[in-house]
Write an enzyme that holds these catalytic residues in place. Structure first.
Site, PDB file in Angstrom:
ATOM      1  N   CYS A 155       0.812  -1.228   0.000  1.00  0.00           N
ATOM      2  CA  CYS A 155       0.000   0.000   0.000  1.00  0.00           C
ATOM      3  C   CYS A 155       0.847   1.279   0.000  1.00  0.00           C
ATOM      4  O   CYS A 155       0.491   2.263  -0.658  1.00  0.00           O
ATOM      5  CB  CYS A 155      -0.960  -0.007   1.190  1.00  0.00           C
ATOM      6  SG  CYS A 155      -0.226  -0.642   2.698  1.00  0.00           S
ATOM      7  N   HIS A 255      -2.287   6.524   4.194  1.00  0.00           N
ATOM      8  CA  HIS A 255      -0.842   6.555   4.430  1.00  0.00           C
ATOM      9  C   HIS A 255      -0.268   7.859   3.875  1.00  0.00           C
ATOM     10  O   HIS A 255      -0.508   8.219   2.713  1.00  0.00           O
ATOM     11  CB  HIS A 255      -0.154   5.398   3.712  1.00  0.00           C
ATOM     12  CG  HIS A 255      -0.399   4.045   4.334  1.00  0.00           C
ATOM     13  ND1 HIS A 255      -1.087   3.856   5.509  1.00  0.00           N
ATOM     14  CD2 HIS A 255       0.004   2.809   3.923  1.00  0.00           C
ATOM     15  CE1 HIS A 255      -1.108   2.558   5.800  1.00  0.00           C
ATOM     16  NE2 HIS A 255      -0.468   1.901   4.849  1.00  0.00           N
TER      17      HIS A 255
HETATM   18  N1  LIG Z   1      -4.528  -3.530   5.208  1.00  0.00           N
HETATM   19  C1  LIG Z   1      -3.912  -2.950   4.203  1.00  0.00           C
HETATM   20  O1  LIG Z   1      -3.916  -1.705   4.067  1.00  0.00           O
HETATM   21  C2  LIG Z   1      -3.176  -3.762   3.197  1.00  0.00           C
HETATM   22  C3  LIG Z   1      -3.059  -5.147   3.309  1.00  0.00           C
HETATM   23  N2  LIG Z   1      -2.410  -5.845   2.337  1.00  0.00           N
HETATM   24  C4  LIG Z   1      -2.294  -7.308   2.382  1.00  0.00           C
HETATM   25  O2  LIG Z   1      -3.603  -7.871   2.188  1.00  0.00           O
HETATM   26  C5  LIG Z   1      -3.727  -9.074   2.929  1.00  0.00           C
HETATM   27  C6  LIG Z   1      -4.850  -8.943   3.916  1.00  0.00           C
HETATM   28  O3  LIG Z   1      -4.530  -7.927   4.839  1.00  0.00           O
HETATM   29  P1  LIG Z   1      -5.541  -7.450   5.946  1.00  0.00           P
HETATM   30  O4  LIG Z   1      -6.907  -7.415   5.386  1.00  0.00           O
HETATM   31  O5  LIG Z   1      -4.944  -6.221   6.488  1.00  0.00           O
HETATM   32  O6  LIG Z   1      -5.449  -8.674   6.999  1.00  0.00           O
HETATM   33  P2  LIG Z   1      -6.487  -9.133   8.113  1.00  0.00           P
HETATM   34  O7  LIG Z   1      -5.690  -9.766   9.178  1.00  0.00           O
HETATM   35  O8  LIG Z   1      -7.398  -8.034   8.481  1.00  0.00           O
HETATM   36  O9  LIG Z   1      -7.378 -10.285   7.358  1.00  0.00           O
HETATM   37  C7  LIG Z   1      -6.840 -11.525   7.032  1.00  0.00           C
HETATM   38  C8  LIG Z   1      -7.848 -12.402   6.319  1.00  0.00           C
HETATM   39  O10 LIG Z   1      -7.257 -13.672   6.045  1.00  0.00           O
HETATM   40  C9  LIG Z   1      -8.120 -14.701   6.541  1.00  0.00           C
HETATM   41  N3  LIG Z   1      -7.349 -15.868   6.971  1.00  0.00           N
HETATM   42  C10 LIG Z   1      -6.521 -15.979   8.046  1.00  0.00           C
HETATM   43  N4  LIG Z   1      -6.026 -17.230   8.128  1.00  0.00           N
HETATM   44  C11 LIG Z   1      -6.549 -17.925   7.099  1.00  0.00           C
HETATM   45  C12 LIG Z   1      -6.434 -19.276   6.656  1.00  0.00           C
HETATM   46  N5  LIG Z   1      -5.670 -20.174   7.303  1.00  0.00           N
HETATM   47  N6  LIG Z   1      -7.119 -19.652   5.552  1.00  0.00           N
HETATM   48  C13 LIG Z   1      -7.924 -18.780   4.892  1.00  0.00           C
HETATM   49  N7  LIG Z   1      -8.080 -17.493   5.288  1.00  0.00           N
HETATM   50  C14 LIG Z   1      -7.402 -17.062   6.366  1.00  0.00           C
HETATM   51  C15 LIG Z   1      -8.865 -14.067   7.695  1.00  0.00           C
HETATM   52  O11 LIG Z   1     -10.067 -14.806   7.950  1.00  0.00           O
HETATM   53  P3  LIG Z   1     -10.672 -15.007   9.443  1.00  0.00           P
HETATM   54  O12 LIG Z   1     -11.416 -13.732   9.755  1.00  0.00           O
HETATM   55  O13 LIG Z   1     -11.566 -16.169   9.287  1.00  0.00           O
HETATM   56  O14 LIG Z   1      -9.509 -15.232  10.361  1.00  0.00           O
HETATM   57  C16 LIG Z   1      -9.123 -12.672   7.135  1.00  0.00           C
HETATM   58  O15 LIG Z   1     -10.230 -12.731   6.274  1.00  0.00           O
HETATM   59  C17 LIG Z   1      -2.386  -9.321   3.617  1.00  0.00           C
HETATM   60  O16 LIG Z   1      -1.636 -10.199   2.823  1.00  0.00           O
HETATM   61  C18 LIG Z   1      -1.792  -7.931   3.676  1.00  0.00           C
HETATM   62  O17 LIG Z   1      -0.412  -7.983   3.785  1.00  0.00           O
HETATM   63  C19 LIG Z   1      -1.919  -5.191   1.244  1.00  0.00           C
HETATM   64  C20 LIG Z   1      -2.003  -3.851   1.090  1.00  0.00           C
HETATM   65  C21 LIG Z   1      -2.633  -3.030   2.086  1.00  0.00           C
HETATM   66  N1  LIG Z   2       2.298  -3.404   5.745  1.00  0.00           N
HETATM   67  C1  LIG Z   2       1.281  -2.512   5.268  1.00  0.00           C
HETATM   68  C2  LIG Z   2       0.110  -3.281   4.776  1.00  0.00           C
HETATM   69  C3  LIG Z   2       0.487  -4.581   4.161  1.00  0.00           C
HETATM   70  O1  LIG Z   2      -0.042  -5.582   4.559  1.00  0.00           O
HETATM   71  O2  LIG Z   2       1.415  -4.571   3.225  1.00  0.00           O
HETATM   72  P1  LIG Z   2       1.857  -5.837   2.327  1.00  0.00           P
HETATM   73  O3  LIG Z   2       0.692  -6.234   1.504  1.00  0.00           O
HETATM   74  O4  LIG Z   2       2.972  -5.335   1.505  1.00  0.00           O
HETATM   75  O5  LIG Z   2       2.276  -6.937   3.247  1.00  0.00           O
HETATM   76  C4  LIG Z   2       0.890  -1.560   6.366  1.00  0.00           C
HETATM   77  O6  LIG Z   2       1.143  -1.909   7.473  1.00  0.00           O
HETATM   78  O7  LIG Z   2       0.325  -0.515   6.193  1.00  0.00           O
END
Ligand SMILES: NC(=O)C1=CN([C@@H]2O[C@H](COP(=O)(O)OP(=O)(O)OC[C@H]3O[C@@H](n4cnc5c(N)ncnc54)[C@H](OP(=O)(O)O)[C@@H]3O)[C@@H](O)[C@H]2O)C=CC1
Ligand SMILES: N[C@@H](CC(=O)OP(=O)(O)O)C(=O)O
Length: 364
Positions: A155, A255
């Protein structure tokens, strides 16, 4: 135009919830399947999710039963968006691609693969050509459409490259770039996320892995493709030096980044020329008429105290990036402050915009 069936993996998380908001009432997509961990599978979405968005949970998603993240459960989907925890995304997304599905992922796992596009859709949609080529090759060989994965950048990287790419296109390559980030807590996800005691009245000057991702991903996004159009060629460290310092601050969404950069060519452009290029920039998604494309991809702000997360993160519904305080830098050429919505243009929104581009090119 037909409505495409969309699946969301990690639908209960920070990014997943944003996907639900953006897909509800979307004219091009309908939600066909939602997946999360086995803790959530089998429950109605409304019971599985701890909803943390300021907009209400869309009714259309409430009663959908959350599935296990297996390719069979998503077999009907024309496109699958992934907001999976990176610890699990690798094997799940691989199985989906092998099953012939089209995956657009927010997770970091495949961003560095030589044949996987790393796309910020307001910046480098041309990198999707590598996938178009894969589809053409399969078609020419009489094979069925292959599965593929497209990664969305980190992000903070998205906000960083948004103003830089139009400048590089106009004034030639950069050779040095520094960024200091002030990252929102929604970026750390919801399970478990950042605790209140850590972030309230505080700044945490470390986000694991973030600096390395920003320094590397920027070079892939600003880099090119090989002559065959099949593999990416990131810029080398000799071509572009990038230095990132990342901090977590007590902001909910958005951000902020304080960046400085130098062009390789002399003389450098003027401050006014830099501003003009940013003001005039129209992204390809807008030219293609994509539903979510921002009217203005880059908003140049002249007020001395902008951009600010609470006031500016929702420009163009979170698809627009705000740039302010553009001025000469006594060490490099220029410095500026950039603000981008981390879960919209930095994550789910970019995923949706990529899918809209794929649909407009009949790639899904
Ligand atoms: N937040 C942000 O701004 C950004 C995040 N990202 C990336 O996006 C992805 C998601 O981030 P974020 O939404 O913040 O993370 P969260 O921790 O909020 O959500 C994680 C998700 O993954 C699911 N999950 C966890 N364990 C498993 C499993 N064993 N099998 C299937 N599903 C599973 C969870 O489901 P459950 O609720 O059932 O546990 C939940 O839906 C990450 O890879 C992160 O690095 C990238 C850019 C920006
Ligand atoms: N690490 C970023 C969000 C994130 O999950 O990044 P990435 O998809 O590169 O792991 C943040 O904390 O704001």
């Amino acid at each position: 135009m037909s409505v495409k069936k969309a699946g969301v993996l990690g639908a209960t998380g920070s990014v997943g919830q944003r996907f639900i908001l953006l897909l509800a009432n979307h004219p091009d997509f309908e939600i066909a399947a939602l997946g999360a961990s086995s803790r959530s599978a089998g429950k109605k979405y409304i019971d599985a999710v701890t909803w943390k968005q300021t907009e209400l949970l869309p009714e259309i998603a409430e009663d959908i039963i959350v599935s296990e993240c297996t390719a069979e459960n998503f077999a009907d989907c024309d496109i699958v968006f992934s907001g999976l925890d990176a610890d699990y995304a690798g094997s799940i997304e691989k199985a989906f691609v092998e099953a012939g599905l089209a995956v657009v992922s927010n997770a970091k796992n495949y961003r560095r693969e030589v044949d996987v596009p790393l796309v910020v859709p307001i910046v480098n949609p041309e990198h999707l050509l590598v996938i178009e080529k894969k589809i053409e090759i399969a078609k020419a060989a009489g094979e069925k459409k292959p599965g593929f994965i497209i990664c969305i950048s980190n992000c903070s990287t998205a906000g960083l490259v948004a103003p830089l790419k139009p400048l590089v296109d106009s004034f030639g390559p950069l050779d040095a770039l520094t960024t200091t980030t002030l990252q929102a807590i929604s970026g750390a996800g919801f399970s478990p996320g950042v605790s209140g005691i850590d972030v309230l009245d505080n700044i945490v000057p470390y986000i694991g892995g973030e600096e390395d991702k920003m320094e590397w991903e920027t070079k892939k996004i600003l880099g090119g493709v090989n002559a065959e159009g099949t593999e990416f060629k990131p810029l080398t460290d000799d071509e572009l030096k990038v230095s990132a310092q990342c901090n977590r601050v007590a902001v909910s969404d958005g951000h902020t980044e304080c960046i400085s950069f130098r062009f390789a060519k002399r003389p450098a452009p003027s401050v006014e020329e830099v501003k003009q290029v940013l003001r005039d920039y129209v992204c390809d998604a807008s030219k293609l008429g994509c539903h979510s494309a921002p009217k203005q991809a880059i908003h140049v702000l002249e007020a001395q105290d902008r951009p600010q997360p609470r006031l500016d993160r929702n420009r163009d519904r979170g698809y627009g990036v705000s740039v302010g305080r553009i001025r000469a830098d006594p060490v490099l050429d220029f410095k500026m402050v950039v603000l981008s919505h981390n879960t919209i243009i930095g994550a789910a929104g970019s995923g949706i915009l990529i899918a809209e581009i794929l649909k407009s090119k009949n790639m899904i």
